[in-house]
Design an enzyme around this catalytic site. Sequence first.
Site, mmCIF file in Angstrom:
data_model
loop_
_atom_site.group_PDB
_atom_site.id
_atom_site.type_symbol
_atom_site.label_atom_id
_atom_site.label_comp_id
_atom_site.label_asym_id
_atom_site.label_seq_id
_atom_site.Cartn_x
_atom_site.Cartn_y
_atom_site.Cartn_z
ATOM 1 N N ILE A 171 -60.008 -50.458 17.515
ATOM 2 C CA ILE A 171 -59.930 -51.908 17.344
ATOM 3 C C ILE A 171 -60.880 -52.383 16.231
ATOM 4 O O ILE A 171 -62.106 -52.311 16.363
ATOM 5 C CB ILE A 171 -60.223 -52.636 18.685
ATOM 6 C CG1 ILE A 171 -59.287 -52.088 19.783
ATOM 7 C CG2 ILE A 171 -60.090 -54.147 18.510
ATOM 8 C CD1 ILE A 171 -57.791 -52.130 19.453
ATOM 9 N N GLU A 217 -51.003 -50.580 11.712
ATOM 10 C CA GLU A 217 -49.960 -51.619 11.569
ATOM 11 C C GLU A 217 -48.567 -51.018 11.451
ATOM 12 O O GLU A 217 -47.727 -51.526 10.710
ATOM 13 C CB GLU A 217 -50.258 -52.505 10.344
ATOM 14 C CG GLU A 217 -51.336 -53.514 10.585
ATOM 15 C CD GLU A 217 -50.926 -54.589 11.570
ATOM 16 O OE1 GLU A 217 -49.748 -54.617 11.972
ATOM 17 O OE2 GLU A 217 -51.791 -55.375 11.954
#
Length: 392
Positions: free
Chosen positions: A169, A370
């Site tokens: 993260i 992504e």
Amino acid sequence: MQTMLGITDFYRVDELLTDEQRLTRDTMRRFVDREILPHVGRWWLDGTFPTDLVPKLGALGVYGANLPADYGCAGLDNVAYGLLMQELERADSGIRSFASVQGALVMYPIYAYGSEEQRRAYLPLLASGEIIGCFGLTEPSAGSDPAAMTTRARRTAKGWSITGNKMWITSGSLSQIAIIWARDDEDRIRGFIVPTDTPGFAAHDIHTKASMRASATSELVLEDVEVSTDAELPKAVGLGRALGCLTQARYGIAWGALGAAVACFEEALDYAKGRIAFQRPIAATQIIQERLVNMLTRITTGQLLALRLGQMKDAGTMTYPQVSMAKRNNVRLALEIAREARSILGGYGITLEYHAIRHMTNLESVDTYEGTYDIHTLIVGREITGLAAFGE
Ligand code: TGC
Ligand code: FAD
């Protein structure tokens, strides 16, 4: 108007921009040259994210720059927003990542799926950089397939109790709030705004990275994290909502990667013109010229793809498979250009005195996050065939 881009604007894309778009880009370009490029190699080597940049980028209106001015954002069009990402990533993918996450993955879901109170409470603070946010979708065993997530949000008398682990993260340990995606009691995926000082929440940085070293990347651990119903993003119900945030971030990455590609190309061209081997500049050899031509051709096609994508986003017609094509193409071209540049620099190319190897290893992450290159192949493949080659 004199273009600041020189040879890397081979098709004079600059002429297709508005004065405001050019001004936005050029202001960012000067900031990057002055405040980031002289230091970024050291930050990367030390493995530190430069937190003093956070309010400065906020003052420049970078975070959520394409969101409305009513909430303290710059209210720019999507091409201008893309140009900001391009300039930031000309310096470093990790610095652009920070801005992408803050704007596209934290501010966007609050703007698109939040209540008016949530927008007013959080967006101005995030826009200025007074608070930092992160986005927790990926888990240790659920990356490309986020539908496999196991983080749970159980209803309680006062709101929700969230338990689970999130992995990789960006900005996790720097954040005051985390957008956390979890399954509710009915197995629906929901998004929550979780204050990171809530008991049971912990962020642990991953220190062994050989990529994205000027960026904080963390594992998030949530153990019975109790939040009130105010934490719930009312319209963030269903995996599609989480994927909708990714569309915003992938759009910015399609532009950003071009910045890294341009930095590597310019460095390789400059070096090749000055480096003498066999009594001539290596730029005077056919092989080096072919490599430089291939690099510039790919940059030019990437610029045209990004600009057209931005025009469609502004017109409201952009689709997520179109974003996948641009993310997949532009990140892979940037990665391959960085590898070429590193090689043209010879032995010097392995040092951080030059930028290419830093961009090269960063772009390995950008090619993976992504949505990996393969996942975007499958998204576009499904779009053109009507047949899904992943999942059921
Ligand atoms: P699938 O059936 O395809 O989709 C479920 C629903 O969502 C819709 N949808 C999207 N909507 C908006 N944008 C998108 N990109 C969308 N993709 C899908 C879809 O139309 C559907 O809607 P509905 O109404 O029919 O229900 O779902 P699936 O489970 O089969 O997943 C497909 C897949 C593989 C494409 C998806 O899971 C995926 O994109 N996986 C990649 C995961 C990923 O990219 N993770 C990124 C995590 S964040 C991160 O990496 C941050 S890096 C830091 C930085 O940005 O700088
Ligand atoms: P996997 O999904 O395990 O994939 C491994 C390999 O298998 C890949 O090559 C993939 O392409 C391939 N593969 C998988 N499925 C298929 C298939 N069906 N067909 C063919 N090949 C397939 N996530 C967040 O939620 N928030 C963040 O802020 C964030 N920041 C990140 C920052 C960094 C630096 C990195 C490296 C990652 C970050 N991520 C973040 C996570 C990132 O989105 C995931 O790493 C990515 O989605 C891939 O998931 P995975 O690592 O689990 O790989």
